[in-house]
Each structure stands twice: as C-alpha cells, then as structure tokens.
Design a protein around this motif. Structure first.
Motif, PDB file in Angstrom:
ATOM      1  N   ILE A 297       0.839  -1.199   0.000  1.00 26.58           N
ATOM      2  CA  ILE A 297       0.000   0.000   0.000  1.00 26.58           C
ATOM      3  C   ILE A 297       0.874   1.249   0.000  1.00 26.58           C
ATOM      4  CG2 ILE A 297      -1.577   1.370   1.426  1.00 26.58           C
ATOM      5  CD1 ILE A 297      -2.953  -1.302   2.173  1.00 26.58           C
ATOM      6  N   GLU A 298       1.875   1.273   0.856  1.00 25.11           N
ATOM      7  CA  GLU A 298       2.764   2.435   0.926  1.00 25.11           C
ATOM      8  C   GLU A 298       3.497   2.658  -0.393  1.00 25.11           C
ATOM      9  OE1 GLU A 298       3.123   4.898   3.177  1.00 25.11           O
ATOM     10  OE2 GLU A 298       1.355   3.918   4.005  1.00 25.11           O
ATOM     11  N   ILE A 299       3.966   1.605  -1.006  1.00 30.74           N
ATOM     12  CA  ILE A 299       4.662   1.734  -2.285  1.00 30.74           C
ATOM     13  C   ILE A 299       3.696   2.228  -3.356  1.00 30.74           C
ATOM     14  CG2 ILE A 299       5.744   0.425  -4.151  1.00 30.74           C
ATOM     15  CD1 ILE A 299       7.101  -1.220  -1.932  1.00 30.74           C
ATOM     16  N   GLY A 300       2.480   1.711  -3.337  1.00 28.49           N
ATOM     17  CA  GLY A 300       1.481   2.156  -4.299  1.00 28.49           C
ATOM     18  C   GLY A 300       1.121   3.615  -4.127  1.00 28.49           C
ATOM     19  N   LYS A 301       1.004   4.068  -2.891  1.00 29.86           N
ATOM     20  CA  LYS A 301       0.659   5.463  -2.642  1.00 29.86           C
ATOM     21  C   LYS A 301       1.800   6.399  -3.000  1.00 29.86           C
ATOM     22  CE  LYS A 301      -0.565   6.011   1.541  1.00 29.86           C
ATOM     23  NZ  LYS A 301      -1.034   6.107   2.910  1.00 29.86           N
ATOM     24  N   ASN A 302       3.010   6.005  -2.686  1.00 31.38           N
ATOM     25  CA  ASN A 302       4.152   6.888  -2.874  1.00 31.38           C
ATOM     26  C   ASN A 302       4.870   6.686  -4.195  1.00 31.38           C
ATOM     27  OD1 ASN A 302       3.672   7.860  -0.299  1.00 31.38           O
ATOM     28  ND2 ASN A 302       4.987   6.327   0.633  1.00 31.38           N
ATOM     29  N   GLY A 303       4.585   5.579  -4.882  1.00 33.24           N
ATOM     30  CA  GLY A 303       5.246   5.312  -6.146  1.00 33.24           C
ATOM     31  C   GLY A 303       6.719   4.994  -5.999  1.00 33.24           C
ATOM     32  N   GLU A 304       7.121   4.534  -4.831  1.00 38.13           N
ATOM     33  CA  GLU A 304       8.529   4.237  -4.585  1.00 38.13           C
ATOM     34  C   GLU A 304       8.896   2.875  -5.147  1.00 38.13           C
ATOM     35  OE1 GLU A 304       9.136   4.391  -0.413  1.00 38.13           O
ATOM     36  OE2 GLU A 304       8.492   6.458  -0.260  1.00 38.13           O
TER      37      GLU A 304
END
Length: 118
Positions: free
Chosen positions: A71-78
């Motif tokens: 989820i965090e990667i999806g939100k931040n695009g990292e």
C-alpha cells in the motif's frame, strides 16, 4: 484469528479497494489506468483468498506487513532496488551456494514475499 487481527485484515482489504477505485496510471492514459485498477483488484482478491485459512499468528503478521508495504509503495510510487534476482550472484557449490541462497532470501523485499506463491 483474533478479533483485532480480523478487523485489521478487513480494514486493509477495504483500503486496497479504495486505493484501486481512485488509482491513476502514471502514463495518464485511461486504458492504462483501467488495466492497473483491474490488476490491483485481482491481486488483492487472489492474495487475500489464498491467505484466508492461515491460523499461525506469525504468518498472519507477515502477510499484514506485506500488504501495508505494498500500500505504501502504491501510494508513494517508490521502488526499492534492494532485490537480488535469483541468479544475481555467481553460482557456487556447497557452503557458498547455501550462503548465497540465504542472501537472496534476505534481500527479497517484504512486498514481494508472496509474489512467488501466486
């Protein structure tokens, strides 16, 4: 599964669906956005159904951590560049091979833990 764990898992499931509903592809093309939204929904359904019969708290905790990381990667695009591909290190025999296999396993980021299983 305890009641609090169940609540956490259901909240993550709904959170993934909310993210998919508002997802926009980086390319800005509508067809790409729709394709990515379908992928997110399919991936979530597959992984949650695959793991719904887990009973060990440790396994459940790892799955929750993986979901939160995705989820965090999806939100931040990292994108993290710490993952070593299976043949990223030179082949060895015996102890060196086992050491390299252990390094590969440790280097795999948490958001890819279930990737091999699907």
């Amino acid at each position: 599964m305890t009641a609090s764990t169940r609540t956490t898992v259901l909240s993550l499931y709904m959170r993934v669906f909310r993210i998919a509903r508002t997802w926009q592809a980086q390319s800005g093309v509508a067809s790409d956005t729709e394709t990515e939204r379908k992928y997110i929904l399919q991936e979530a359904r597959t992984l949650f159904r695959q793991n719904q019969k887990l009973t060990e708290q440790e396994s459940i905790r790892k799955c929750i951590e993986e979901c939160e990381a995705r989820i965090e990667i999806g939100k931040n695009g990292e994108k993290q560049q710490t993952y070593l591909p299976p043949m990223g290190l030179a082949t060895q025999k015996g102890r060196k091979l086992r050491a390299q296999q252990r390094l590969r396993k440790q280097a795999k980021p948490i958001y890819l833990q279930s990737h091999d299983e699907t």
